[in-house]
Design a protein around this motif. Structure first.
Motif, PDB file in Angstrom:
ATOM      1  N   THR A  31       0.599  -1.257  -0.053  1.00 61.14           N
ATOM      2  CA  THR A  31      -0.077  -0.081  -0.016  1.00 61.14           C
ATOM      3  C   THR A  31       1.116   1.270   0.221  1.00 61.14           C
ATOM      4  O   THR A  31       0.761   2.154  -0.803  1.00 61.14           O
ATOM      5  N   LYS A  35       1.069   4.160  -2.966  1.00 57.58           N
ATOM      6  CA  LYS A  35       0.566   5.536  -2.516  1.00 57.58           C
ATOM      7  C   LYS A  35       1.745   6.375  -3.080  1.00 57.58           C
ATOM      8  O   LYS A  35       1.593   7.634  -3.500  1.00 57.58           O
ATOM      9  N   ARG A  39       1.829   9.578  -5.753  1.00 55.58           N
ATOM     10  CA  ARG A  39       2.184  10.640  -5.307  1.00 55.58           C
ATOM     11  C   ARG A  39       3.135  11.335  -6.228  1.00 55.58           C
ATOM     12  O   ARG A  39       3.044  12.599  -6.655  1.00 55.58           O
TER      13      ARG A  39
END
Length: 87
Positions: A31, A35, A39
């Motif tokens: 995860t 992420k 980003r």
């Protein structure tokens, strides 16, 4: 077979808890990788997980960590299954 008989007895909960912790750790790590990739690449389209894996494969330390994760996970799974079936 001698190795299995020679092992010390540990409560089943210990094996199951270790397996659960490793599974959560691997899931949390995946995860965080996705992420972080999203980003850095907010406009990218497609499967973010596969693109994050490709990006991670280009970096030696994260690649080593990703390669060693199953080396710890599968023995933990085996220990949890063996402890559940023995005694």
């Amino acid at each position: 077979m001698r190795l299995l008989r020679a092992r010390r007895s540990a409560p089943r909960l210990v094996h199951r808890l270790g397996f659960a912790v490793l599974t959560l750790h691997n899931t949390f790590g995946d995860t965080l990788v996705v992420k972080g990739w999203r980003r850095r690449n907010p406009d990218a389209t497609g499967n973010a997980y596969l693109q994050a894996v490709r990006y991670t494969a280009k970096r030696p330390l994260p690649l080593l960590h990703a390669a060693l994760a199953p080396v710890a996970w599968f023995p933990a799974l085996a220990a949890a299954l063996i402890s559940s079936s023995v005694g």
